[in-house]
Design an enzyme around this catalytic site. Structure first.
Site, PDB file in Angstrom:
ATOM      1  N   LYS A   1     -48.366  -2.775  72.070  1.00 12.30           N
ATOM      2  CA  LYS A   1     -48.746  -2.679  73.833  1.00 12.30           C
ATOM      3  C   LYS A   1     -48.462  -1.584  74.113  1.00 12.30           C
ATOM      4  CE  LYS A   1     -45.285  -4.863  77.238  1.00 12.30           C
ATOM      5  NZ  LYS A   1     -44.107  -5.316  76.923  1.00 12.30           N
TER       6      LYS A   1
ATOM      7  N   SER B   1     -43.645  -9.233  80.566  1.00 11.78           N
ATOM      8  CA  SER B   1     -44.739  -8.297  80.361  1.00 11.78           C
ATOM      9  C   SER B   1     -45.777  -7.912  79.273  1.00 11.78           C
ATOM     10  CB  SER B   1     -43.699  -6.972  80.612  1.00 11.78           C
ATOM     11  OG  SER B   1     -43.610  -6.695  79.431  1.00 11.78           O
TER      12      SER B   1
ATOM     13  N   SER C   1     -39.691 -11.098  78.860  1.00 11.64           N
ATOM     14  CA  SER C   1     -41.137 -10.098  78.223  1.00 11.64           C
ATOM     15  C   SER C   1     -42.117 -10.496  76.765  1.00 11.64           C
ATOM     16  CB  SER C   1     -41.518  -8.927  78.074  1.00 11.64           C
ATOM     17  OG  SER C   1     -40.930  -8.993  79.258  1.00 11.64           O
TER      18      SER C   1
END
Length: 483
Positions: A71, A147, A171
């Protein structure tokens, strides 16, 4: 290797091919890059790729040679950009590997790039100004969640079988639910956040992954878990590897069911039906299932306010550090409006308000612990509704302050954040889909502190009883063979 072959294997399956000499890491990397070219123009899940360096990984690791994505936030890879989905940090290049990145290398993973995230990971939909919206591969008009939306969309579309993710309020679990994946949020203190920080968002945030199979998440968590020197606290290590738990029988578990949330949006009919069907499945497997009510220990408005104080105060300090490091202002030229509003809200948080918010965190943790003294598991929807259309969260958002923005996020994800505050593990399992649209529906299972072993045993049983891996989205790398 053809794309149709590549996507038929999970990470452990690909690692086995490498170990037996049937494919090389370079061949797998080339196929993963091809998958990016085939599907990423449509889903925009991968922010950047870079050349593979198989020599930097441990060829003895259990995932040796497997393509991987990190990420764009929370983990640093030496010499690679980490921009946090924000113009404020655009162009930032990490100077060294973080502790977690070193663990990924020791696992044998070949990291090929970074996935998209909303700005500062401060949303549950991935639609940042920096690199544009990430689309759900099941329906391109809908959100991939957040997210860790880029990770969810990339794994669901077949680019990689497993990807790094983080979770401060859902998330990992929200993108897992939106994209039809398995995603487990570990216990607070299970994975080190070092060396640059000891906690993120006062312990609400943790690292993890999303994957198409349960065993991939278990094997990766085995390589991610454990303390680093200087960590302020850590969760007790499990009795046996999580990879072994996946195939162990869970026994007859005491499972409570909560269909409607503590506050926020009510659960819609398709999701409630999925909870009912899952309850029947659990009963057929021999579990003791009852309706239950987990008391959060605080009212919903108090819960939202306490989270807003912790989130915005941490966000403000974080953004001030970034602005100082890059010589940029914190204003509308560098951050999005809702992030700027949250930053300004955080600037007004007092020390007393911050301490009171930590008291709320403690009350939630104590109340959740009391529930798990009587039950092994809590079953809830991961989300109360199906994946929302892109742009939903932006409607009227410019009028919100920091408290209002967080209230909007938790209104649409009321089931997940409580377990971040409590620090307990929870997983989203893709056991259902909507009959009208075919969109995936995630079911959340939560356990007491340190209870990942119970969750993995249950997840392995559910995966065998109600397999989901045969379901694939409309945008799927396996459709892209041109040979």
């Amino acid at each position: 290797m053809k794309l149709s072959e590549y996507v038929s294997f999970d990470a452990m399956g690909l690692a086995d091919l490498v170990a037996r000499g049937e494919v090389t890491p370079a061949e797998l990397a080339a196929t993963a890059y091809e998958a990016v070219c085939v599907v990423n123009p449509r889903i925009n899940a991968v922010a950047e790729t870079w050349p593979a360096d198989e020599t930097a990984q441990d060829e003895r690791g259990p995932l040796a040679g497997v393509p991987f994505l990190i990420k764009d936030l929370g983990v640093s890879m030496a010499g690679k950009r980490m921009e946090l989905g924000s113009r404020l940090a655009a162009g930032h290049i990490a100077g060294a590997d973080s502790s977690l990145m070193r663990r990924f290398r020791r696992a044998g993973l070949v990291t090929l790039g970074r996935t998209t995230t909303p700005e500062m990971a401060y949303s549950i939909t991935t639609e940042p100004v920096l690199y544009g919206a990430t689309h759900n591969p099941w329906d391109l008009e809908r959100s991939a969640g957040g997210s860790s939306g880029g990770a969810g969309a990339a794994v669901a579309a077949g680019i990689v079988p497993v990807a790094h993710a983080t979770d401060a309020a859902g998330s990992i679990r929200i993108p897992a639910a939106y994209n039809g994946l398995f995603g487990l949020k570990p216990t607070r203190g299970r994975i080190s956040m070092g060396p640059d920080v000891d906690e993120i968002f006062n312990g609400l945030a943790v690292h993890g992954s999303v994957s198409r199979t349960v065993r991939d998440s278990a094997v990766l968590l085995d390589r991610m878990r454990g303390p680093e020197p200087g960590d302020p606290y850590f969760a007790t290590q499990p009795e046996r590897p999580y990879a072994e738990e996946v195939t162990r029988h869970p026994g007859a578990l005491r499972i409570g069911v909560l269909t409607q949330p503590w506050g926020g949006r009510r659960t819609t009919a398709p999701v409630a039906d999925a909870v009912a069907a899952t309850t029947q499945l659990l009963e057929s497997l021999g579990h003791h299932v009852h309706e239950a009510d987990l008391d959060l220990g605080v009212g919903w408005d108090e819960f939202i306010h306490g989270n807003a104080v912790l989130w915005t105060a941490n966000l403000t300090a974080w953004m001030d550090d970034l602005a100082g490091a890059f010589g940029r202002p914190v204003d509308a030229t560098t951050v999005e409006n809702v992030i700027l509003a949250s930053y300004r809200y955080g600037q007004r948080v007092t020390g007393a308000q911050f301490v009171n918010a930590l008291t709320i965190r403690n009350r939630v943790a104590r109340s959740v612990a009391r529930y798990f003294a009587a039950y092994d598991i809590l079953l809830t929807p991961t989300l109360p509704e199906l994946p929302v259309p892109l742009g939903t969260y932006a409607e009227g958002a410019d009028e919100l302050d920091g408290l209002g923005w967080l209230a909007r996020l938790l209104d649409r994800s009321p089931f997940t954040a409580g377990f971040n505050v409590a620090g307990t593990p929870a997983m989203s399992v893709p056991l259902a889909s909507d009959t009208a649209t075919g969109l995936p529906i995630g079911l959340q299972f939560a356990a007491g502190y340190g209870g990942e072993d119970v969750l993995f045993r249950l997840a392995g049983q559910l995966e065998q009883a109600s397999p989901w891996n045969r379901r694939t989205p409309a945008v799927w790398a396996g459709h892209g063979d041109n040979t």
